[in-house]
Motif scaffolding. Structure first.
Motif, PDB file in Angstrom:
ATOM      1  N   THR A 138      -3.054   5.681  -2.523  1.00 53.71           N
ATOM      2  CA  THR A 138      -4.049   4.866  -3.226  1.00 53.71           C
ATOM      3  C   THR A 138      -5.336   4.780  -2.422  1.00 53.71           C
ATOM      4  N   PHE A 139      -5.177   4.641  -1.111  1.00 48.23           N
ATOM      5  CA  PHE A 139      -6.338   4.525  -0.230  1.00 48.23           C
ATOM      6  C   PHE A 139      -7.172   5.805  -0.273  1.00 48.23           C
ATOM      7  N   ILE A 140      -6.484   6.950  -0.264  1.00 54.55           N
ATOM      8  CA  ILE A 140      -7.187   8.244  -0.326  1.00 54.55           C
ATOM      9  C   ILE A 140      -7.983   8.330  -1.632  1.00 54.55           C
ATOM     10  N   ALA A 175     -11.717   6.047 -10.636  1.00 58.56           N
ATOM     11  CA  ALA A 175     -10.271   6.027 -10.344  1.00 58.56           C
ATOM     12  C   ALA A 175     -10.043   5.418  -8.964  1.00 58.56           C
ATOM     13  N   GLY A 176     -10.966   5.693  -8.034  1.00 58.65           N
ATOM     14  CA  GLY A 176     -10.887   5.083  -6.711  1.00 58.65           C
ATOM     15  C   GLY A 176     -11.038   3.578  -6.781  1.00 58.65           C
ATOM     16  N   PHE A 177     -11.927   3.130  -7.661  1.00 58.46           N
ATOM     17  CA  PHE A 177     -12.130   1.687  -7.867  1.00 58.46           C
ATOM     18  C   PHE A 177     -10.841   1.037  -8.386  1.00 58.46           C
ATOM     19  N   VAL A 178     -10.205   1.710  -9.345  1.00 58.20           N
ATOM     20  CA  VAL A 178      -8.935   1.186  -9.880  1.00 58.20           C
ATOM     21  C   VAL A 178      -7.887   1.138  -8.767  1.00 58.20           C
ATOM     22  N   GLY A 179      -7.882   2.170  -7.917  1.00 59.93           N
ATOM     23  CA  GLY A 179      -6.946   2.193  -6.792  1.00 59.93           C
ATOM     24  C   GLY A 179      -7.205   1.045  -5.832  1.00 59.93           C
ATOM     25  N   LEU A 180      -8.468   0.785  -5.585  1.00 63.68           N
ATOM     26  CA  LEU A 180      -8.846  -0.311  -4.684  1.00 63.68           C
ATOM     27  C   LEU A 180      -8.381  -1.661  -5.259  1.00 63.68           C
ATOM     28  N   LEU A 181      -8.526  -1.803  -6.556  1.00 67.87           N
ATOM     29  CA  LEU A 181      -8.061  -3.041  -7.206  1.00 67.87           C
ATOM     30  C   LEU A 181      -6.542  -3.194  -7.042  1.00 67.87           C
ATOM     31  N   SER A 182      -5.826  -2.070  -7.153  1.00 62.41           N
ATOM     32  CA  SER A 182      -4.361  -2.130  -6.969  1.00 62.41           C
ATOM     33  C   SER A 182      -4.017  -2.608  -5.562  1.00 62.41           C
ATOM     34  N   LEU A 183      -4.780  -2.107  -4.589  1.00 60.36           N
ATOM     35  CA  LEU A 183      -4.524  -2.527  -3.201  1.00 60.36           C
ATOM     36  C   LEU A 183      -4.734  -4.026  -3.027  1.00 60.36           C
ATOM     37  N   PHE A 184      -5.824  -4.533  -3.596  1.00 61.86           N
ATOM     38  CA  PHE A 184      -6.114  -5.964  -3.450  1.00 61.86           C
ATOM     39  C   PHE A 184      -5.155  -6.813  -4.282  1.00 61.86           C
ATOM     40  N   THR A 201       8.544 -15.337  -1.382  1.00 67.18           N
ATOM     41  CA  THR A 201       8.386 -14.812  -2.743  1.00 67.18           C
ATOM     42  C   THR A 201       7.159 -13.899  -2.819  1.00 67.18           C
ATOM     43  N   GLY A 202       6.168 -14.172  -1.974  1.00 70.81           N
ATOM     44  CA  GLY A 202       4.999 -13.292  -1.922  1.00 70.81           C
ATOM     45  C   GLY A 202       5.375 -11.892  -1.497  1.00 70.81           C
ATOM     46  N   MET A 203       6.279 -11.793  -0.529  1.00 72.66           N
ATOM     47  CA  MET A 203       6.718 -10.480  -0.052  1.00 72.66           C
ATOM     48  C   MET A 203       7.383  -9.685  -1.168  1.00 72.66           C
ATOM     49  N   ALA A 204       8.264 -10.349  -1.927  1.00 70.89           N
ATOM     50  CA  ALA A 204       8.983  -9.645  -2.993  1.00 70.89           C
ATOM     51  C   ALA A 204       8.033  -9.255  -4.113  1.00 70.89           C
ATOM     52  N   ILE A 205       7.232 -10.200  -4.540  1.00 76.27           N
ATOM     53  CA  ILE A 205       6.371  -9.956  -5.696  1.00 76.27           C
ATOM     54  C   ILE A 205       5.229  -9.008  -5.326  1.00 76.27           C
ATOM     55  N   MET A 206       4.904  -8.936  -4.030  1.00 78.74           N
ATOM     56  CA  MET A 206       3.988  -7.915  -3.542  1.00 78.74           C
ATOM     57  C   MET A 206       4.559  -6.528  -3.866  1.00 78.74           C
ATOM     58  N   GLY A 207       5.881  -6.428  -3.793  1.00 78.98           N
ATOM     59  CA  GLY A 207       6.524  -5.152  -4.088  1.00 78.98           C
ATOM     60  C   GLY A 207       6.265  -4.685  -5.497  1.00 78.98           C
ATOM     61  N   PHE A 208       6.165  -5.619  -6.424  1.00 77.36           N
ATOM     62  CA  PHE A 208       5.892  -5.237  -7.811  1.00 77.36           C
ATOM     63  C   PHE A 208       4.515  -4.583  -7.902  1.00 77.36           C
ATOM     64  N   GLY A 209       3.556  -5.119  -7.129  1.00 77.44           N
ATOM     65  CA  GLY A 209       2.227  -4.503  -7.083  1.00 77.44           C
ATOM     66  C   GLY A 209       2.282  -3.134  -6.414  1.00 77.44           C
ATOM     67  N   GLY A 210       3.093  -3.030  -5.370  1.00 76.84           N
ATOM     68  CA  GLY A 210       3.197  -1.763  -4.639  1.00 76.84           C
ATOM     69  C   GLY A 210       3.922  -0.689  -5.430  1.00 76.84           C
ATOM     70  N   GLY A 211       4.778  -1.114  -6.347  1.00 77.58           N
ATOM     71  CA  GLY A 211       5.563  -0.156  -7.135  1.00 77.58           C
ATOM     72  C   GLY A 211       4.698   0.815  -7.915  1.00 77.58           C
ATOM     73  N   ALA A 212       3.577   0.327  -8.419  1.00 75.33           N
ATOM     74  CA  ALA A 212       2.677   1.196  -9.181  1.00 75.33           C
ATOM     75  C   ALA A 212       2.038   2.234  -8.264  1.00 75.33           C
ATOM     76  N   MET A 213       1.794   1.847  -7.022  1.00 79.64           N
ATOM     77  CA  MET A 213       1.168   2.780  -6.078  1.00 79.64           C
ATOM     78  C   MET A 213       2.113   3.928  -5.724  1.00 79.64           C
ATOM     79  N   ILE A 214       3.406   3.649  -5.754  1.00 78.30           N
ATOM     80  CA  ILE A 214       4.382   4.706  -5.498  1.00 78.30           C
ATOM     81  C   ILE A 214       4.628   5.501  -6.784  1.00 78.30           C
ATOM     82  N   GLY A 215       4.787   4.765  -7.883  1.00 77.02           N
ATOM     83  CA  GLY A 215       5.163   5.392  -9.154  1.00 77.02           C
ATOM     84  C   GLY A 215       4.124   6.356  -9.687  1.00 77.02           C
TER      85      GLY A 215
END
Lengths: 469, 50
Positions: free
Chosen positions: B41-43, A301-310, A162-176
């Motif tokens: 995001t990393f960039i 904005a980089g800080f917000v991006g870093l938070l998205s990654l974590f 379930t972590g793998m799938a729900i990780m995708g929800f977090g990743g979706g914003a990085m693509i979107g």
């Protein structure tokens, strides 16, 4: 739809044959979550949507939509996410993941297309109906659609799956987010701010991408289990071998304790996510750090991006760790460590310790993601696999509540401090202390979770709903 | 990992001949967009450390 095409959607047609590799299932789930996770990047449209008439994000016209009006779109989507997950959970368990994923893709993609019409006509209600209402239903059904399937495929690693799938929800914003920016740049000459055609293209991209999940998802046969898998014989009160229906689950105190756990986790996480950019800029400003040494808007904005990654990494890491630690211990860490770290944030800001400040925020947000991703496995431990998707759907109403409550608390507390003339870390101090307090509530709610009373168990063996096998 | 079904009668479904290749392909379909999103995001995050 012909009889043949409808039968292709039936649960019975999705049962995996012998030799099926279960590692094909997480990508199907990820295809859905990576798409619907776009919702967390909706803010990328805020400024362009507010300048459709004027054409200048810095000088909105009087007829342009206000930030508040635009923000309501996201709120509607999050509220509908929880409501539709709760309402359609049992339907999902009955019809299986394929039909549910198809419905989710049609609603989510269709929501974008209706929203595009709303943007084109500059009709706010149509935007609310499209992206918010219809798209929100797609979010809810899509979010829960692969959960119970994954738990059935990975009884030995529920947290990992379930972590793998729900990780995708977090990743979706990085693509979107970058996708939307690129598309709006491409279309800005042909439509106001390029928003309407961007909505159309994104709606179609997501509709097609989600079909990968729809047509590759498989459910295991009733008697399937992983090769060599022997269920643990160690007695653990918090891992049941019985089954509780969704209707009975909501009668138990355990369900409502977990509801409070999720509510506190999400509300506190929103405290960081909502304030991240202004907090770091105001706390580590030029006036505090020295000329030219302050945190710029780009760095924020980089800080917000870093938070998205974590947030993304935490969903996988913590949920997987919960397979070893146990769910209760995992949540005790999220809340126990979390409350200390939340309370530390204002002090680190006050002492201008930027590196530690960033590191602490990243750990906090990783545990926020972990709290989301560990919930389905916790539910499965307590209530069994029978209707875990439907139970999870009902639990997600806590997310909807937090989605409304969190920003209200954050804005009220920070604005009242600013009205007193406070700035920087001091302006957000009460926000973080309040969130730490919420984590204490969550910690207690988690600690008092015990095994579900046997009177809620299903009597006799449970069967998959009609049309299954 | 290639677990086997113990079902006495094979279910009425399309034949699932899932090789390692199809698993890799499936992961690429979702992994490539995710990797692109993470790299973007990393960039962006690098600006924080400049």
């Amino acid at each position: 739809m012909t009889d043949n095409s409808s039968s292709l959607l039936d649960r019975s047609r999705t049962v995996a044959g012998p030799g099926y590799n279960r590692w094909l299932v997480p990508p199907a789930a990820l295809a859905i979550h990576l798409a619907i996770g776009q919702a967390y990047a909706f803010s990328v449209f805020n400024k362009p949507l507010g300048a459709l008439i004027s054409g200048d994000v810095d000088k909105p016209a009087s007829d342009d939509w206000t930030p508040l009006q635009i923000g309501v779109t996201f709120s509607i989507a999050i509220v509908l996410l929880g409501l539709s997950a709760a309402v359609f959970g049992k339907w999902l368990e009955r019809v299986g993941p394929r039909k549910a994923m198809l419905a989710a893709s049609l609603c989510f993609g269709g929501g974008f297309l209706i929203g595009a019409l709303g943007v084109h006509l500059h009709n706010l209600w149509l935007l609310y109906f499209g992206y918010g209402f219809v798209g929100g239903i797609g979010l809810g059904i899509g979010y829960i659609s692969p959960v119970s399937t994954l738990i059935k495929w990975f009884p030995d690693r529920k947290g990992v799956a379930t972590g793998m799938a729900i990780m995708g929800f977090g990743g979706g914003a990085m693509i979107g987010s970058p996708l939307a920016n690129n598309l709006m740049n491409h279309f800005k000459a042909s439509a106001p701010m390029g928003v309407a055609p961007t909505f159309i293209v994104m709606g179609l991209i997501y509709l097609v991408f989600m079909q990968f999940g729809v047509w590759t998802i498989r459910v295991p046969a009733d008697d399937w289990k992983p090769a060599g898998y022997v269920p643990s014989t160690e007695h653990n009160d918090l891992i049941t071998t019985a089954n509780v229906s969704a209707d009975n689950a909501i009668k138990t105190p355990q369900f409502w304790l977990l509801w409070v756990v999720l509510l506190c986790n999400v509300t506190a996480g929103i405290g960081v996510l909502e304030t991240a950019s202004p907090l770091i800029q105001e706390t580590f400003s030029d006036s505090a750090m020295g000329p030219g040494k302050g945190v710029t808007a780009a760095a924020a904005a980089g800080f917000v991006g870093l938070l998205s990654l974590f947030n993304l990494l935490g969903r996988f890491f913590w949920s997987s760790a919960s397979d070893k630690l146990g769910r209760k211990v995992a949540y005790a860490i999220y809340f126990g460590l979390g409350m200390v770290l939340y309370a530390l944030i204002p002090t680190l800001g006050h002492n201008l310790q930027l590196t530690l400040f960033v590191a602490v925020a990243c750990v906090i947000i990783s545990m926020y993601g972990g709290g989301f991703a560990t919930a389905p496995a916790y539910l499965s431990d307590l209530f069994g696999k029978y209707q875990v998707g439907a139970i999870h759907g009902r639990l997600l109403t806590a997310w909807s509540t937090a989605g409304v409550l969190g920003p209200l608390i954050v804005h009220y507390l920070s604005n009242s401090r600013k009205a007193q003339g406070l700035s920087g870390a001091a302006a957000y101090q009460t926000v973080f202390y309040t969130m730490a307090g919420l984590l204490v509530v969550g910690f207690i709610a988690n600690i008092v979770v015990t095994a579900v009373n046997e009177r809620y168990y299903e009597k006799g063996p449970v069967t998959i709903e009609p049309g299954a096998h | 990992m290639n677990p086997q079904s113990n079902s006495p009668t094979p279910p009425a479904t399309t034949a699932d001949t899932s090789s390692g290749g199809s698993v890799v392909l499936a992961w690429l379909v979702v992994g490539l967009p995710l990797a692109w999103g993470v790299s973007q995001t990393f960039i962006k995050a690098l600006a924080l450390f400049k």
